[in-house]
Write an enzyme that holds these catalytic residues in place. Structure first.
Site, PDB file in Angstrom:
ATOM      1  N   TYR A  22       0.811  -1.215   0.000  1.00 44.83           N
ATOM      2  CA  TYR A  22       0.000   0.000   0.000  1.00 44.83           C
ATOM      3  C   TYR A  22       0.847   1.270   0.000  1.00 44.83           C
ATOM      4  O   TYR A  22       0.316   2.373   0.040  1.00 44.83           O
ATOM      5  CB  TYR A  22      -0.943   0.017   1.214  1.00 44.83           C
ATOM      6  CG  TYR A  22      -2.088  -0.952   1.079  1.00 44.83           C
ATOM      7  CD1 TYR A  22      -1.855  -2.301   0.815  1.00 44.83           C
ATOM      8  CD2 TYR A  22      -3.395  -0.539   1.203  1.00 44.83           C
ATOM      9  CE1 TYR A  22      -2.892  -3.196   0.687  1.00 44.83           C
ATOM     10  CE2 TYR A  22      -4.447  -1.435   1.078  1.00 44.83           C
ATOM     11  CZ  TYR A  22      -4.185  -2.758   0.823  1.00 44.83           C
ATOM     12  OH  TYR A  22      -5.215  -3.650   0.698  1.00 44.83           O
TER      13      TYR A  22
ATOM     14  N   LYS B  66       3.493 -14.460   5.083  1.00 44.12           N
ATOM     15  CA  LYS B  66       3.726 -15.437   4.021  1.00 44.12           C
ATOM     16  C   LYS B  66       5.242 -15.563   3.866  1.00 44.12           C
ATOM     17  O   LYS B  66       5.799 -15.424   2.771  1.00 44.12           O
ATOM     18  CB  LYS B  66       3.036 -14.943   2.724  1.00 44.12           C
ATOM     19  CG  LYS B  66       3.001 -15.940   1.603  1.00 44.12           C
ATOM     20  CD  LYS B  66       1.900 -16.961   1.725  1.00 44.12           C
ATOM     21  CE  LYS B  66       1.994 -17.980   0.612  1.00 44.12           C
ATOM     22  NZ  LYS B  66       1.089 -19.120   0.773  1.00 44.12           N
TER      23      LYS B  66
ATOM     24  N   ASP C 254      -2.701 -17.829   4.218  1.00 42.41           N
ATOM     25  CA  ASP C 254      -3.730 -18.672   3.596  1.00 42.41           C
ATOM     26  C   ASP C 254      -4.255 -19.691   4.597  1.00 42.41           C
ATOM     27  O   ASP C 254      -5.459 -19.930   4.714  1.00 42.41           O
ATOM     28  CB  ASP C 254      -3.218 -19.343   2.313  1.00 42.41           C
ATOM     29  CG  ASP C 254      -1.781 -19.820   2.406  1.00 42.41           C
ATOM     30  OD1 ASP C 254      -1.039 -19.320   3.271  1.00 42.41           O
ATOM     31  OD2 ASP C 254      -1.396 -20.703   1.625  1.00 42.41           O
TER      32      ASP C 254
ATOM     33  N   ASP D  13      -5.901  -6.032   5.580  1.00 43.54           N
ATOM     34  CA  ASP D  13      -7.087  -5.547   4.876  1.00 43.54           C
ATOM     35  C   ASP D  13      -8.024  -6.731   4.589  1.00 43.54           C
ATOM     36  O   ASP D  13      -9.233  -6.685   4.872  1.00 43.54           O
ATOM     37  CB  ASP D  13      -6.625  -4.894   3.565  1.00 43.54           C
ATOM     38  CG  ASP D  13      -7.680  -4.007   2.941  1.00 43.54           C
ATOM     39  OD1 ASP D  13      -8.767  -3.886   3.518  1.00 43.54           O
ATOM     40  OD2 ASP D  13      -7.410  -3.440   1.871  1.00 43.54           O
TER      41      ASP D  13
END
Ligand code: NAD
Length: 339
Positions: free
Chosen positions: A124, A171, A204, A228
């Protein structure tokens, strides 16, 4: 003495939500003097910018703002006012509690999660470029400084609110440098909080576990993009964005806002559900040091929602937004006279 708070109604359903909030805060007994400022598309037409300087200056002076949603053009047009405010005021931590409310239709019950999202960097940061007409790149930025301060915020929040566990979301198996740094720094900060359990999940896997066994989690510490997405998932667990409040908090200032957007399809019809915005108002009262009043506002909103007779149609009722707010205000006034 009254608290001075900047009120940015926003656009779409924002002005209706702002009116509902004023009704409820007035009934809470906490004296608030509003400094109203407009931002967004309508202001852009008049002033040539969607975020005039005096809006940011007002928040810098009052240190506390609550804003309605603001429509952001997709693909082209002005940069998100929401992102611009976060950057201008360095609101580095986004706080999104997700707690089930009786009376809100949802597939899940008993959800009580808090998402703490890093608000200033990651994908972002807006560092994008066109490499060729057919290829574009966006650069992911993770720094020790930003990670450390948001991790401290998450652990301090956990400690202050009797939470037992902070889970870092990442991740790092794929993005070994960026997410690897996030995870490492979160772990270092965790060592300063031995009273709070710390673990981590790959994003995930976290999403799957959140819908299978949400009770395993407590405070979720996320970099910007995962935060988000995960906070919207958590809003879905409690019945959708219409009931999910939020806050953007920095070292100096804080801006409170609902998770949902400007609802252009329902604007101006007095049907927008004010729950998320009113609960954002409760978070604001807590931030002002008015914890007891914040609890009363939360309880009054929860009672009106659970009662179900004066709620908006998305919750199965027939009441308008302002009638909903007046019902919350009436509960607050009744609570004030009943010892
Ligand atoms: P949205 O949240 O505005 O609307 C999604 C759907 O949910 C719509 O059908 C809407 O009617 C409904 N909805 C949303 N809030 C509701 C409420 N409180 N009560 C009842 N129904 C509600 O999302 P969107 O349509 O993706 O976005 C609209 C605009 O809002 C976009 O320009 C987007 O960029 C902007 N947005 C702003 C913010 C913000 O200001 N913080 C956040 C998200 C989206």
């Amino acid at each position: 003495m009254a608290y001075r708070v900047t009120l940015i109604p926003g656009d779409g359903t924002g002005p209706e939500l702002a009116a509902a909030l004023e009704t409820v805060i007035a009934a809470s007994g906490v004296p608030v003097e509003w400094e109203r400022h407009d931002a967004g598309a309508a202001v852009l037409e008049r002033r040539g910018t969607p975020l005039p300087d005096e809006v940011v200056e007002s928040v810098r002076a009052t240190k506390v703002a609550i804003k309605g949603p603001i429509t952001t053009p997709v693909g082209a047009g002005f940069r998100s006012v929401n992102v611009a405010l976060r950057v201008a005021l360095d609101l580095y931590a986004c706080l999104r509690p997700a707690r089930s409310l009786a009376g809100v239709p949802s597939r899940f019950a008993g959800i009580d999660l808090v998402v703490v999202r890093e608000n200033t960097e990651d994908l972002y940061a807006g560092v994008e470029h066109q490499v060729t007409p057919d290829a574009a790149e966006s650069i992911k930025i993770i720094t020790r400084r930003a990670t450390e301060r948001v991790a401290r915020f998450a652990f301090d929040y956990a400690r202050a609110h009797g939470r037992r566990r902070v889970t870092a979301v990442h991740k790092a198996n794929i993005m070994k440098l960026t997410d690897g740094l996030f995870l490492r720094v979160a772990g270092e900060v965790a060592a300063d909080y031995p009273d709070i359990a710390f673990d981590d999940r790959i994003v995930d896997n976290l999403c799957q576990q959140l819908v299978m066994a949400p009770e395993r989690f407590d405070v979720l510490l996320c970099p910007n993009l995962y935060g988000d997405i995960v906070s919207d998932l958590c809003a879905g667990l409690i019945g959708g964005p219409g009931v999910a409040p939020g806050a953007n908090i920095g070292a100096e200032c804080a801006v409170f806002e609902a998770v949902h957007g400007s609802g252009p399809d329902i604007a101006g019809r007095d049907i927008v559900n004010p729950t998320a915005f009113l609960l954002s108002g409760a978070l604001m009262l807590e931030h002002l040091g008015e914890g007891a009043a914040a609890g009363r506002v939360y309880d009054a909103v929860a009672a009106v929602v659970a009662d179900g007779r004066q709620v908006t149609r998305d919750l199965g009722g027939t009441a308008g937004t302002q009638e909903f707010a007046r019902a919350v205000a009436a509960r607050l006034s009744a609570a004030a006279v009943t010892p």
